[in-house]
Design a protein around this motif. Structure first.
Motif, short mmCIF file in Angstrom:
data_model
loop_
_atom_site.label_atom_id
_atom_site.label_comp_id
_atom_site.label_asym_id
_atom_site.label_seq_id
_atom_site.Cartn_x
_atom_site.Cartn_y
_atom_site.Cartn_z
N ALA A 149 30.72 -26.87 26.81
CA ALA A 149 29.71 -26.78 27.85
C ALA A 149 29.29 -25.19 27.60
N PRO A 150 28.49 -24.85 26.57
CA PRO A 150 28.38 -23.46 26.38
C PRO A 150 27.28 -22.99 27.74
N LEU A 151 27.32 -21.77 28.01
CA LEU A 151 26.46 -21.22 29.18
C LEU A 151 25.66 -20.18 28.61
N LYS A 152 24.49 -20.21 29.14
CA LYS A 152 23.54 -18.91 28.56
C LYS A 152 23.73 -17.77 29.36
N MET A 153 24.30 -16.62 28.80
CA MET A 153 24.40 -15.43 29.47
C MET A 153 23.46 -14.35 29.03
N GLU A 154 22.92 -13.84 30.03
CA GLU A 154 21.73 -12.80 29.99
C GLU A 154 22.47 -11.27 30.31
N GLU A 155 22.63 -10.46 29.48
CA GLU A 155 22.95 -9.19 29.72
C GLU A 155 21.81 -8.27 30.43
N LEU A 156 22.14 -7.98 31.38
CA LEU A 156 21.42 -7.11 32.33
C LEU A 156 21.50 -5.53 32.35
#
Length: 476
Positions: free
Chosen positions: A308-315
């Motif tokens: 279940a991959p997760l969407k990661m957003e680098e801030l």
């Protein structure tokens, strides 16, 4: 001094002290102001009280109906013509048998059951602490977001009409008195002018006679506010308006010559201390867009994430701040909130600077906490033998974390996670001032940042609208 101001000081003396940053030991409170969950019980209390008053009204109506029937019967006899033995017996019987019953009706204690219920409900009503905290929260919101008094009273935020019931004279008056007590005379005058406007625009002044205050109290408070602003001509106008209603008002008779003198010999006014300025600077600032070199991608670096991959957003790469979207689903969020509700308590250390209640859940006693801790370990790679506690927070009016309190934290931690369990319609953003970064809460997402030696300070802006929940976990 102003009678209404003295009344306000008795009710809410703590606001002034707390607004100046002093820590007070709060007496018992029902936490109505610091938690939206607690406010639900307040609404239920109101419903119960209204129902009880309706029952009391029915008791009075039934009794009044009997009285009206008695009056009607007696009046009908008076209108009956003739003076003979038939009429005489009827009148004699009526007075002899009916009137004692009428007297008994007049002596009857009405609504004793409803009165007892009302007295019991009185013990569940907001305390002075609840009242103080709600006023303090409004003060913080108006200061931080520079909210217009008229818009607030009309239910308008950021130009949007939320169609809520408008504030009455009472709310405007008490806020005017609060600001007057804090010597913020400009805001005080704004709120008092609104109260006066609503008073003059009221369709039925008779209804206002049940209030604790009178028109003269409003005028007296406006005299004080304008005097505090150095607007002596305006203060004189309100003083004369008051004296036209109450010519023998002793306090105003004393004030009028003083105002004349001050108008001719104005004094230098001291500007009041401005509170919540750090919050105002942090939350009102427009931050630049994120670095274009940062990426947004799906992560699958553990067996679980491969399923279940997760969407990661680098801030931010400088501090390694990332947000994982869709970290928790609706079912897990509700399970977590339900598990934490019985454990929600006020945090005395943050009682003024964090309008919130906090519940701590451990992996050993709550399946949902164990599940979430496992997910966090999978994503962050921190050792499973670390901190097993999950802190669930529910915010109230103007809920937020104060940066000063956050900065004082001595807990050794390598990273922090913040899970958003709800959206915030207005406000509630997480701000990293040193990184020029502001993050809007999104339900189900998890914010993660590396925090070497506790050097990264974050701040949550006050919530303007919405029922805000978050879960916090320190990684060590």
């Amino acid at each position: 001094m102003v009678k209404m101001l003295l009344l306000f000081i008795v009710i809410a003396a703590g606001v002034g002290l707390q607004a100046k940053g002093l820590v007070l030991s709060a007496p018992e409170s029902y936490d109505f102001a610091i938690s939206s969950e607690s406010q639900l019980s307040l609404l239920k209390l109101k419903e119960t009280q209204v129902k009880n008053l309706q029952n009391y009204n029915e008791v009075l109506k039934t009794h009044l109906k009997k009285i009206k029937l008695a009056i009607k019967y007696s009046e009908d006899l008076l209108r009956t013509p003739g003076h003979n033995f038939l009429f005489g017996l009827k009148v004699l019987r009526h007075i002899y048998t009916d009137w004692p019953q009428y007297i008994n009706n007049l002596k009857k204690e009405l609504g004793s059951k409803e009165i007892l219920i009302s007295q019991d409900l009185l013990m569940q009503q907001p305390t002075s602490v609840d009242f103080e905290e709600s006023l303090g929260a409004i003060y913080r919101l108006q200061t931080v977001y520079n909210l217009d008094s008229y818009d607030m009273a009309e239910g308008i935020l950021d130009g949007k009409d939320y169609k809520v019931k408008k504030w009455s004279i009472d709310e405007c008056l008490i806020l005017g008195l609060m600001y007057q007590y804090l010597k913020h005379y400009n805001e005080s005058e704004n709120w008092l002018q609104l109260a006066l406007y609503y008073y003059e625009d009221h369709p039925n002044r008779e209804e206002l006679k049940t209030k604790l205050w009178e028109h003269s109290n409003l005028l007296e408070s406006l005299v004080e506010a304008n005097k505090g602003l150095g607007r002596y001509l305006e203060a004189k106008k309100f003083a004369k308006d008051l004296l036209s209603i109450l010519p023998n008002h002793s306090y105003m008779l004393q004030q009028l010559p003083k105002l004349e003198y001050l108008q001719a010999n104005p004094i230098k006014l001291t500007k009041p201390k401005k509170d919540h300025q750090l919050q105002k600077e942090i939350c009102s600032k427009r931050y630049s867009k994120a670095n274009t070199n940062l990426v947004c991608r799906y992560v699958d670096w553990t067996p679980f994430l491969q399923l279940a991959p997760l969407k990661m957003e680098e801030l931010s790469m400088e501090t390694h701040i990332s947000i994982f979207h869709g970290f928790l689903g609706k079912r897990d969020i509700e399970t977590l909130k339900n598990a934490s509700r019985p454990k929600l308590q006020r945090n005395e250390h943050l009682s003024w600077n964090c309008s919130c209640k906090i519940g701590n859940l451990s992996s050993s006693s709550h399946d949902i906490a164990r599940k979430i801790n496992g997910l966090i370990i999978d994503i962050t790679g921190f050792p499973p033998k670390g901190n097993q506690m999950l802190e669930v927070i529910n915010y109230g009016i103007a809920g937020n974390y104060n940066p000063d309190d956050t900065a004082k934290s001595t807990t050794p931690n390598k990273a922090n996670t913040l899970i958003f369990l709800s959206d915030a319609e207005k406000g509630g953003e997480i701000v990293f001032p040193s990184r020029q970064l502001k993050v809007k809460p999104r339900k189900g997402s998890m914010l993660v940042w590396v925090n070497p030696k506790g050097s990264v300070i974050y701040h949550q802006c006050p919530i303007l609208k919405g029922n805000m929940w978050v879960a916090n976990k320190v990684l060590n």
